[in-house]
Scaffold this motif. Structure first.
Motif, PDB file in Angstrom:
ATOM      1  N   CYS A   1      -8.031 -14.218  -1.704  1.00  0.00           N
ATOM      2  CA  CYS A   1      -8.508 -13.415  -0.577  1.00  0.00           C
ATOM      3  C   CYS A   1      -9.132 -12.126  -1.089  1.00  0.00           C
ATOM      4  O   CYS A   1      -8.545 -11.434  -1.915  1.00  0.00           O
ATOM      5  CB  CYS A   1      -7.341 -13.095   0.355  1.00  0.00           C
ATOM      6  SG  CYS A   1      -7.830 -12.185   1.831  1.00  0.00           S
ATOM      7  N   ALA A   2     -10.320 -11.821  -0.598  1.00  0.00           N
ATOM      8  CA  ALA A   2     -10.972 -10.539  -0.889  1.00  0.00           C
ATOM      9  C   ALA A   2     -11.863 -10.203   0.294  1.00  0.00           C
ATOM     10  O   ALA A   2     -12.373 -11.103   0.969  1.00  0.00           O
ATOM     11  CB  ALA A   2     -11.817 -10.636  -2.150  1.00  0.00           C
TER      12      ALA A   2
ATOM     13  N   PHE B   1       0.812  -1.226   0.000  1.00  0.00           N
ATOM     14  CA  PHE B   1       0.000   0.000   0.000  1.00  0.00           C
ATOM     15  C   PHE B   1       0.844   1.275   0.000  1.00  0.00           C
ATOM     16  O   PHE B   1       0.309   2.364   0.118  1.00  0.00           O
ATOM     17  CB  PHE B   1      -0.927  -0.003   1.229  1.00  0.00           C
ATOM     18  CG  PHE B   1      -1.735  -1.262   1.336  1.00  0.00           C
ATOM     19  CD1 PHE B   1      -2.900  -1.416   0.593  1.00  0.00           C
ATOM     20  CD2 PHE B   1      -1.313  -2.316   2.137  1.00  0.00           C
ATOM     21  CE1 PHE B   1      -3.634  -2.587   0.663  1.00  0.00           C
ATOM     22  CE2 PHE B   1      -2.043  -3.493   2.210  1.00  0.00           C
ATOM     23  CZ  PHE B   1      -3.208  -3.632   1.473  1.00  0.00           C
TER      24      PHE B   1
ATOM     25  N   LEU C   1      -7.974 -10.347   9.257  1.00  0.00           N
ATOM     26  CA  LEU C   1      -6.581  -9.924   9.053  1.00  0.00           C
ATOM     27  C   LEU C   1      -5.660 -10.648  10.042  1.00  0.00           C
ATOM     28  O   LEU C   1      -5.966 -10.711  11.235  1.00  0.00           O
ATOM     29  CB  LEU C   1      -6.441  -8.413   9.279  1.00  0.00           C
ATOM     30  CG  LEU C   1      -7.206  -7.463   8.358  1.00  0.00           C
ATOM     31  CD1 LEU C   1      -6.874  -6.012   8.716  1.00  0.00           C
ATOM     32  CD2 LEU C   1      -6.924  -7.729   6.895  1.00  0.00           C
TER      33      LEU C   1
ATOM     34  N   ASN D   1     -11.549  -9.213   3.388  1.00  0.00           N
ATOM     35  CA  ASN D   1     -11.267  -9.858   4.666  1.00  0.00           C
ATOM     36  C   ASN D   1     -11.926  -9.058   5.811  1.00  0.00           C
ATOM     37  O   ASN D   1     -12.144  -7.862   5.696  1.00  0.00           O
ATOM     38  CB  ASN D   1      -9.750  -9.927   4.871  1.00  0.00           C
ATOM     39  CG  ASN D   1      -9.321 -11.165   5.607  1.00  0.00           C
ATOM     40  OD1 ASN D   1     -10.141 -11.870   6.197  1.00  0.00           O
ATOM     41  ND2 ASN D   1      -8.036 -11.430   5.599  1.00  0.00           N
TER      42      ASN D   1
ATOM     43  N   CYS E   1      -7.213  -3.312  -2.287  1.00  0.00           N
ATOM     44  CA  CYS E   1      -6.496  -4.540  -2.637  1.00  0.00           C
ATOM     45  C   CYS E   1      -6.711  -4.853  -4.116  1.00  0.00           C
ATOM     46  O   CYS E   1      -7.824  -4.761  -4.614  1.00  0.00           O
ATOM     47  CB  CYS E   1      -7.020  -5.681  -1.772  1.00  0.00           C
ATOM     48  SG  CYS E   1      -6.241  -7.253  -2.183  1.00  0.00           S
TER      49      CYS E   1
ATOM     50  N   SER F   1      -8.209  -1.830   4.357  1.00  0.00           N
ATOM     51  CA  SER F   1      -7.155  -2.258   3.425  1.00  0.00           C
ATOM     52  C   SER F   1      -7.740  -3.008   2.237  1.00  0.00           C
ATOM     53  O   SER F   1      -7.262  -2.889   1.110  1.00  0.00           O
ATOM     54  CB  SER F   1      -6.171  -3.186   4.144  1.00  0.00           C
ATOM     55  OG  SER F   1      -6.864  -4.270   4.736  1.00  0.00           O
ATOM     56  N   CYS F   2      -8.788  -3.779   2.489  1.00  0.00           N
ATOM     57  CA  CYS F   2      -9.310  -4.674   1.458  1.00  0.00           C
ATOM     58  C   CYS F   2     -10.134  -3.914   0.421  1.00  0.00           C
ATOM     59  O   CYS F   2     -10.491  -4.474  -0.613  1.00  0.00           O
ATOM     60  CB  CYS F   2     -10.071  -5.819   2.117  1.00  0.00           C
ATOM     61  SG  CYS F   2      -9.044  -6.610   3.377  1.00  0.00           S
TER      62      CYS F   2
HETATM   63 FE1  SF4 Z   1      -6.880 -10.123   1.610  1.00  0.00          FE
HETATM   64 FE2  SF4 Z   1      -6.232  -8.130  -0.023  1.00  0.00          FE
HETATM   65 FE3  SF4 Z   1      -7.289  -7.638   2.369  1.00  0.00          FE
HETATM   66 FE4  SF4 Z   1      -4.796  -8.578   2.149  1.00  0.00          FE
HETATM   67  S1  SF4 Z   1      -5.557  -6.589   1.459  1.00  0.00           S
HETATM   68  S2  SF4 Z   1      -6.341  -9.254   3.607  1.00  0.00           S
HETATM   69  S3  SF4 Z   1      -5.027  -9.943   0.376  1.00  0.00           S
HETATM   70  S4  SF4 Z   1      -8.299  -8.674   0.667  1.00  0.00           S
END
Ligand code: SF4
Ligand code: SF4
Length: 449
Positions: A218-219, A60, A170, A221, A287, A283-284
Motif C-alpha cells: 500500500c502506498a 504515527f 482509507l 492511498n 508512511c 497519512s500516506c
Molecule cells: Fe497505506 Fe501507508 Fe497510507 Fe496506511 S499510511 S493507508 S499503509 S500508504
C-alpha cells in the motif's frame, strides 16, 4: 464485619463499574481530532475500545514505524537482515516469488487473479480460522464499488461475495476488533490489511488463539470517497463504470470497468497532477511500510514485471515471512501458477530516477511548481512510457525504485511539515538513504524549511 465487607465489595463493584473503558471516537469526527491528528490514517483502532492502546500501537505516534524491528522479532522470530539488499527493502523473507491463480480457479470480481480472496475463502472453508476481517464494497453504484466498507466474514461465501477487488481508500478495518472480542466463537482470526493497520494490530493483545495476517502492499492511498471520485474523473473517460485501477510497470495507470470489456491505459506522464494534489491521504505522506513488514504473508503487484496483459490476468508477487504465512499460501497451492522472480540488481539505473521524481514532486507539493514531466500531451506521454518501460527499472528494481521514492519523499515531507514526528522514521528507511542517497533528505529539508 459481615456488613462492612459487603459494603466494601459493593463500593468496589460500583467503583469498577464507574471506571468506564476508553470510549471509541464517535463516527464522523474529523481526522484532525484523532490522536495522530493530521497524520492519522484512520486505521480503525481509535474507532474501537482498543483506543486505550493508541500510544503504543499507532504507526504515527511516539516511535511509530520505528517499532518495526522490535515487532518483526516478536512476529517473525527475527528482524530483517539490514545487510541483505532484498530484506532491507522487502522485509523478513522466507520466499519471494511471482504467482497468479490459474484461469479456471479465479474468483469473480477479483482485483487481480484473486490470490488474497482465494486464500481468505479457503482459510474459512478448511476451518483454519473462525472469521476474516476484510474490506467489502460500500455499494454497487458508480464509485461505491471502490469505496471500502470493512466486513467481518464468517463464511467463504461472504468473502467471495463481498470482499473481492481493491478498495484504494482509507478503511477503518480495526474497528471490527470490538465485534471479534465480543464473539466467543472467534478464537482464530485472519486479518486482511495494509501496513498501518497491521502495525497497530501487532502491538495489541487480542486474546486470540491465533492471529493470521495476510497483507497487501500500500502506498499513496486515497483520502476519502470524494477524493476517489476526483481522481477517477481526472484519469478515466468513463469514471462511473470504473471498478479498479493501478499504476503498472508499463508506466501507465490501468483502469478496468464494470462490463469486463472496457480497459484504459493512461500514461502516468499525462496525469494532470495539479488536479490530483489533494487526492492522497496526508497519512500516506508519513508512511514507511509500503511492503507491509509485519504481515505473515504479503501479496502485491509492484515487483511483478510487466506482462503486457490486463490486471486480472497479470502475475503478482508474494513474500512469505514466517510459517503462518506459508500455511496460508499452501491453502491454495493447487490453484496457483508460481514463477521465479529475478533478483538481478541494477541499482545504478534507479537512483537518479528516484531522486528526480522526488525533487519534482516536492517542488509541486511545497512550492506549487508546475511539474516538468507530468501533464504531457497524450502522444508524448505514451512515447515516454514506452521508452521508459524498455530502458528503466523493471521487476524488483521497479519496486525498489518505488520504495526509494516514497520513503525519500515522505521523510522530507514529514521533517518539513511535522518535524516533531520525525522519530517515527524506521531504521530500514534510514539505512536505505545512508546506503544509496547519502545526505539527500538533509539537503532538501533545508531547501523547504
Ligand atoms: Fe497505506 Fe501507508 Fe497510507 Fe496506511 S499510511 S493507508 S499503509 S500508504
Ligand atoms: Fe488512531 Fe489509527 Fe489514527 Fe493512529 S492511525 S490515531 S491508531 S485511528
Amino acid at each position: 464485619a459481615m456488613f462492612g465487607s459487603a459494603a466494601f465489595v459493593a463500593a468496589f463493584a460500583s467503583c469498577v463499574a464507574g471506571m468506564r473503558a476508553p470510549q471509541p471516537i464517535p463516527k464522523g469526527t474529523p481526522l484532525e481530532r484523532y490522536p495522530a491528528k493530521s497524520l492519522c490514517s484512520r486505521c480503525g483502532l481509535c474507532d474501537s475500545s482498543y483506543i486505550g492502546k493508541v500510544k503504543e500501537a499507532c504507526a504515527f505516534l511516539g516511535e511509530g514505524w520505528g517499532r518495526t524491528s522490535q515487532l518483526e522479532a516478536a512476529t517473525h522470530g527475527r528482524q530483517r537482515n539490514l545487510d541483505d539488499e532484498t530484506e532491507l527493502y522487502f522485509g523478513v523473507t522466507q520466499a519471494l516469488q511471482l504467482a497468479k491463480v490459474r484461469a479456471e480457479r479465479r474468483p469473480r470480481d477479483a482485483g487481480w487473479t484473486g490470490i488474497v480472496t482465494s486464500i481468505a475463502a479457503a482459510a474459512l472453508e478448511r476451518g483454519v480460522v473462525d472469521a476474516v476481517i476484510g474490506v467489502g464494497r460500500a455499494g454497487t453504484g458508480p464509485y461505491e464499488r471502490m469505496e471500502p466498507a470493512p466486513v467481518l466474514c464468517r463464511t467463504p461465501a461472504e468473502v467471495l461475495g463481498r470482499c473481492p477487488g481493491v478498495k484504494p481508500v482509507l478503511a477503518p478495518s480495526l474497528e471490527l476488533l470490538d465485534q471479534v472480542a465480543r464473539d466467543n466463537s472467534i478464537r482464530r482470526l485472519l486479518f486482511l490489511g495494509v501496513g498501518c493497520q497491521v502495525q497497530a494490530a501487532r502491538a495489541l493483545d487480542l486474546n486470540l488463539e491465533e492471529l493470521y495476517v495476510l497483507g497487501t502492499n500500500c502506498a499513496d492511498n486515497v483520502r476519502s470517497p470524494d477524493a476517489l471520485k476526483k481522481f477517477l474523473r481526472a484519469v478515466s473517460q468513463s469514471p462511473e463504470t470504473a471498478i479498479g485501477f493501478e499504476f503498472m510497470q508499463d508506466y501507465t495507470v490501468h483502469v478496468k470497468h464494470v462490463d469486463g470489456k472496457r480497459y484504459e491505459r493512461v500514461p502516468v506522464f499525462s496525469l494532470p497532477s495539479e488536479q490530483l494534489k489533494d487526492v492522497i491521504a496526508v497519512s500516506c505522506y508519513s508512511c514507511f511500510d509500503y511492503v507491509n513488514s509485519l504481515a505473515d504473508l504479503v501479496v502485491g503487484y509492484m515487483a511483478a514485471p510487466d506482462e503486457g496483459v490486463q490486471m486480472t490476468q497479470h502475475s503478482q508477487y508474494y513474500v512469505v515471512r514466517n510459517d503462518r504465512g506459508r500455511r496460508l499460501l499452501e491453502l491454495i497451492a493447487d490453484d496457483l501458477e508460481v514463477n521465479e522472480l529475478s533478483r538481478a540488481n541494477d541499482g545504478a539505473s534507479r537512483i537518479g530516477f528516484a531522486k528526480q521524481v522526488t525533487e519534482q514532486d516536492l517542488e509541486t507539493l511545497f512550492l506549487g511548481a508546475k511539474p516538468k514531466i507530468w501533464a504531457l500531451p497524450d502522444w508524448v506521454a505514451r512515447l515516454a512510457a514506452k521508452l521508459l518501460s524498455l530502458t528503466g527499472p523493471s521487476g524488483l528494481e521497479f519496486a525498489k525504485n518505488s520504495i526509494d521514492y516514497h520513503q525519500l519523499r515522505n521523510a522530507i515531507h514529514l521533517r518539513v511539515t511535522t518535524p516533531q514526528s520525525a522519530g517515527i522514521i524506521p531504521e530500514h528507511a534510514r539505512r536505505i538513504e545512508a546506503l544509496h542517497y547519502p545526505g539527500f533528505t538533509d539537503t532538501l529539508v533545508k531547501r523547504y524549511l
